[in-house]
Write an enzyme that holds these catalytic residues in place. Structure first.
Site, PDB file in Angstrom:
ATOM      1  N   HIS A   1      11.682   3.037  -4.708  1.00  0.00           N
ATOM      2  CA  HIS A   1      10.956   3.978  -5.566  1.00  0.00           C
ATOM      3  C   HIS A   1      10.294   3.199  -6.710  1.00  0.00           C
ATOM      4  O   HIS A   1      10.668   2.058  -7.007  1.00  0.00           O
ATOM      5  CB  HIS A   1      11.929   5.008  -6.148  1.00  0.00           C
ATOM      6  CG  HIS A   1      12.268   6.117  -5.200  1.00  0.00           C
ATOM      7  ND1 HIS A   1      12.995   7.225  -5.567  1.00  0.00           N
ATOM      8  CD2 HIS A   1      11.971   6.300  -3.889  1.00  0.00           C
ATOM      9  CE1 HIS A   1      13.145   8.034  -4.533  1.00  0.00           C
ATOM     10  NE2 HIS A   1      12.531   7.483  -3.500  1.00  0.00           N
TER      11      HIS A   1
ATOM     12  N   GLU B   1      10.505   3.425  -9.939  1.00  0.00           N
ATOM     13  CA  GLU B   1      11.374   2.986 -11.041  1.00  0.00           C
ATOM     14  C   GLU B   1      12.202   1.772 -10.626  1.00  0.00           C
ATOM     15  O   GLU B   1      12.398   0.843 -11.412  1.00  0.00           O
ATOM     16  CB  GLU B   1      12.325   4.118 -11.470  1.00  0.00           C
ATOM     17  CG  GLU B   1      11.635   5.371 -11.982  1.00  0.00           C
ATOM     18  CD  GLU B   1      11.410   6.404 -10.879  1.00  0.00           C
ATOM     19  OE1 GLU B   1      11.005   6.014  -9.758  1.00  0.00           O
ATOM     20  OE2 GLU B   1      11.640   7.589 -11.130  1.00  0.00           O
TER      21      GLU B   1
ATOM     22  N   CYS C   1      14.477  10.739  -9.748  1.00  0.00           N
ATOM     23  CA  CYS C   1      15.457  11.325  -8.832  1.00  0.00           C
ATOM     24  C   CYS C   1      16.866  10.862  -9.221  1.00  0.00           C
ATOM     25  O   CYS C   1      17.046  10.119 -10.187  1.00  0.00           O
ATOM     26  CB  CYS C   1      15.137  10.914  -7.388  1.00  0.00           C
ATOM     27  SG  CYS C   1      15.537   9.189  -7.015  1.00  0.00           S
TER      28      CYS C   1
ATOM     29  N   CYS D   1      17.227   6.934  -9.082  1.00  0.00           N
ATOM     30  CA  CYS D   1      16.510   6.241 -10.157  1.00  0.00           C
ATOM     31  C   CYS D   1      17.119   6.545 -11.520  1.00  0.00           C
ATOM     32  O   CYS D   1      17.182   5.666 -12.388  1.00  0.00           O
ATOM     33  CB  CYS D   1      15.031   6.604 -10.107  1.00  0.00           C
ATOM     34  SG  CYS D   1      14.219   5.899  -8.652  1.00  0.00           S
TER      35      CYS D   1
END
Lengths: 155, 155
Positions: A57, A59, A87, A90
């Site tokens: 992801h 991040e 999420c 993260c």
């Protein structure tokens, strides 16, 4: 470090540029930058499909780059800008990297863990709490997601 | 795939071997293996200090290896064995990798997110739910953590 509204919007624009890279790769368009003393020390975009890595992801990619830049897993005195609410994974990663401040653009009602489904970043039971701000370039950040999912449904 | 109690203990012993690698590096001793059709396709141990990467927990390292092995971010039909209950980040990562079954040794009352602080793996609001089993080689898995923290306090 404290940033002005204008500076925050500038950094969020950089996060949006990262989201555009994801969009060009037909990935869910989320982007992130990590800033220390006014300088970007890590950038990331969602690259799950491109790299076939579940954890990639925006991040996590930005945290990995910032860890490399700092030669340290601790990202003290940094601010993480991300276009969409983090999420669960993260949000956990942000805490583990000891990032003290997070600013995100738009909420993610289905998967967000920083205000929507959970409040991971501000949970007093965890050993790291984050100063959280939302709504910077909210319309632009949300719009990019909406356009992506509308096009995907039309296919 | 269904495994017998004996097979589960064998795989947990492999996860404990990974935890021993972390221990030898003076890291919090947690280890993990990911199994598909009776074969280990990813191994990992906590390497936060060694690699200075905040996200490098045992589960994330094992997921990264398994993604590489499978050439896919989706780890369908796999079982993840980890010595200690996963944290928030790792529980999120397990869901994102679509791992259907998780077996852990001992609980982590302070940071666990699969039964202790949160129930991330079984939350019906998330789009992936995990079959969870606990207590395989629980004493051995817990003992390794207790020894580590006792020695650390004595220094």
């Amino acid at each position: 470090m404290e940033y002005t509204r204008e500076e925050k919007e500038e950094f969020m624009l950089e996060a949006l540029k990262e989201a555009e890279i994801a969009l060009a790769n037909d990935e869910i368009p989320i982007g992130c930058v990590i800033v220390k003393d006014g300088e970007i020390i890590g950038r990331g975009h969602n690259a799950r499909e491109e790299l076939q890595r579940a954890v990639m992801h925006a991040e996590v990619m930005a945290i990995e780059k910032a860890n490399q830049y700092e030669h340290s897993w601790r990202l003290l005195d940094t601010t993480l800008f991300v276009t969409i609410e983090p999420c669960v994974m993260c949000s956990g990663a942000i805490g583990l990297a000891r990032i003290p401040q997070v600013i995100y653009g738009a909420k993610n009602p289905k998967f967000g863990a920083a205000g929507s489904l959970y409040d991971i970043l501000t949970d007093e039971r965890l050993n790291h709490r984050v100063e959280l701000e939302t709504g910077i370039l909210e319309v632009e950040c949300a719009q990019m997601m909406q356009d992506f999912f509308r096009k995907r449904r039309q296919r």
